[in-house]
Design a protein around this motif. Structure first.
Motif, PDB file in Angstrom:
ATOM      1  N   PRO A 145       2.432  -3.749   0.925  1.00  0.00           N
ATOM      2  CA  PRO A 145       1.001  -3.653   1.244  1.00  0.00           C
ATOM      3  C   PRO A 145       0.279  -4.952   0.874  1.00  0.00           C
ATOM      4  O   PRO A 145       0.580  -5.570  -0.147  1.00  0.00           O
ATOM      5  CB  PRO A 145       0.517  -2.493   0.365  1.00  0.00           C
ATOM      6  N   ALA A 146      -0.662  -5.355   1.708  1.00  0.00           N
ATOM      7  CA  ALA A 146      -1.367  -6.622   1.490  1.00  0.00           C
ATOM      8  C   ALA A 146      -2.543  -6.428   0.538  1.00  0.00           C
ATOM      9  O   ALA A 146      -3.243  -5.421   0.601  1.00  0.00           O
ATOM     10  CB  ALA A 146      -1.865  -7.180   2.812  1.00  0.00           C
ATOM     11  N   PRO A 147      -2.804  -7.427  -0.328  1.00  0.00           N
ATOM     12  CA  PRO A 147      -3.942  -7.349  -1.247  1.00  0.00           C
ATOM     13  C   PRO A 147      -5.227  -7.943  -0.662  1.00  0.00           C
ATOM     14  O   PRO A 147      -6.161  -8.212  -1.406  1.00  0.00           O
ATOM     15  CB  PRO A 147      -3.454  -8.172  -2.439  1.00  0.00           C
ATOM     16  N   CYS A 148      -5.265  -8.156   0.660  1.00  0.00           N
ATOM     17  CA  CYS A 148      -6.451  -8.770   1.255  1.00  0.00           C
ATOM     18  C   CYS A 148      -6.728  -8.146   2.627  1.00  0.00           C
ATOM     19  O   CYS A 148      -5.917  -7.378   3.147  1.00  0.00           O
ATOM     20  CB  CYS A 148      -6.257 -10.296   1.402  1.00  0.00           C
ATOM     21  N   GLU A 149      -7.859  -8.488   3.209  1.00  0.00           N
ATOM     22  CA  GLU A 149      -8.267  -7.917   4.499  1.00  0.00           C
ATOM     23  C   GLU A 149      -7.562  -8.561   5.687  1.00  0.00           C
ATOM     24  O   GLU A 149      -7.339  -7.914   6.693  1.00  0.00           O
ATOM     25  CB  GLU A 149      -9.785  -8.057   4.677  1.00  0.00           C
ATOM     26  N   GLN A 150      -7.250  -9.843   5.594  1.00  0.00           N
ATOM     27  CA  GLN A 150      -6.607 -10.544   6.705  1.00  0.00           C
ATOM     28  C   GLN A 150      -5.279 -11.142   6.255  1.00  0.00           C
ATOM     29  O   GLN A 150      -5.198 -12.320   5.924  1.00  0.00           O
ATOM     30  CB  GLN A 150      -7.517 -11.659   7.242  1.00  0.00           C
ATOM     31  N   PRO A 151      -4.222 -10.309   6.246  1.00  0.00           N
ATOM     32  CA  PRO A 151      -2.917 -10.801   5.828  1.00  0.00           C
ATOM     33  C   PRO A 151      -2.455 -11.971   6.694  1.00  0.00           C
ATOM     34  O   PRO A 151      -2.751 -12.038   7.877  1.00  0.00           O
ATOM     35  CB  PRO A 151      -1.999  -9.590   6.022  1.00  0.00           C
TER      36      PRO A 151
END
Length: 195
Positions: A145-151
């Motif tokens: 899972p990415a820790p930001c809005e725009q991986p």
């Protein structure tokens, strides 16, 4: 309705129709892998428990739309630049014909199946075709899972997977090395320049 009014209505409907049609992919829809900010690494283990860390520093690729809101990743890695960190002799053995066979197969590639944009945000399985030493096999990498809005743009997309050496005829030195190779990818990207 006058002729001029009808003409305006017709133009307005035509513009609305065109705006609703699926638009073809443009260069700005493509995210290019930033080789300077991306990393591809792997781990081999010896039969004696030693952990050998490798990396493939020369890479390229992109993520592009393929229709119906789906995207596809394509990666190309240079087998000629594979290295085992801190071990020049192992580095040479890894490039030789027993492993990557870089002279005959200088490129390793991965082309994913189409996937939804939520995959790089929430994580999950990324399936595709890995080509290594001229052998193509379907493999699965697990995206974190990415820790930001725009991986890829604001943060790296991180994925990991395990490949069996024997599946790609990399079966020499089995008395000394384990069968499994653990890959880890950390990919950053930039928006492609307009044509």
């Amino acid at each position: 309705m006058t002729g001029r009014t009808a003409e305006r209505w017709c133009c307005a409907w035509l513009l609305l129709l065109v705006a609703c049609l699926p638009r073809p992919a443009t260069a700005l829809d493509v995210t290019r892998v930033d080789a300077q900010d991306s990393e591809v690494g792997f781990v081999l283990r010896t039969r004696w428990g030693q952990r050998l860390e490798g990396r493939i520093p020369v890479l390229s690729g992109d993520v592009r739309p393929v229709g119906a809101g789906l995207r596809q990743v394509r990666l190309r890695l240079s087998a000629r630049d594979v290295e085992i960190v801190g071990h020049p002799r192992y580095t040479q053995l890894t490039r030789d014909e027993a492993f990557f066979d870089a002279d005959r197969h200088p490129e390793v590639s991965f082309v994913s199946d189409p996937f939804g944009p939520e995959l790089v945000r929430t994580g999950g399985a990324l399936v595709g075709v890995l080509q290594l030493r001229g052998v193509e096999r379907r493999e699965t990498f697990h995206v974190e899972p990415a820790p930001c809005e725009q991986p890829m743009r604001e943060c790296a997309v991180v994925a990991a997977g395990v490949v069996n050496r024997g599946d790609y005829a990399m079966d020499r030195w089995s008395f000394a090395l384990g069968e499994r190779v653990q890959f880890r990818l950390s990919l950053r990207g930039t928006e492609a320049a307009a044509p």
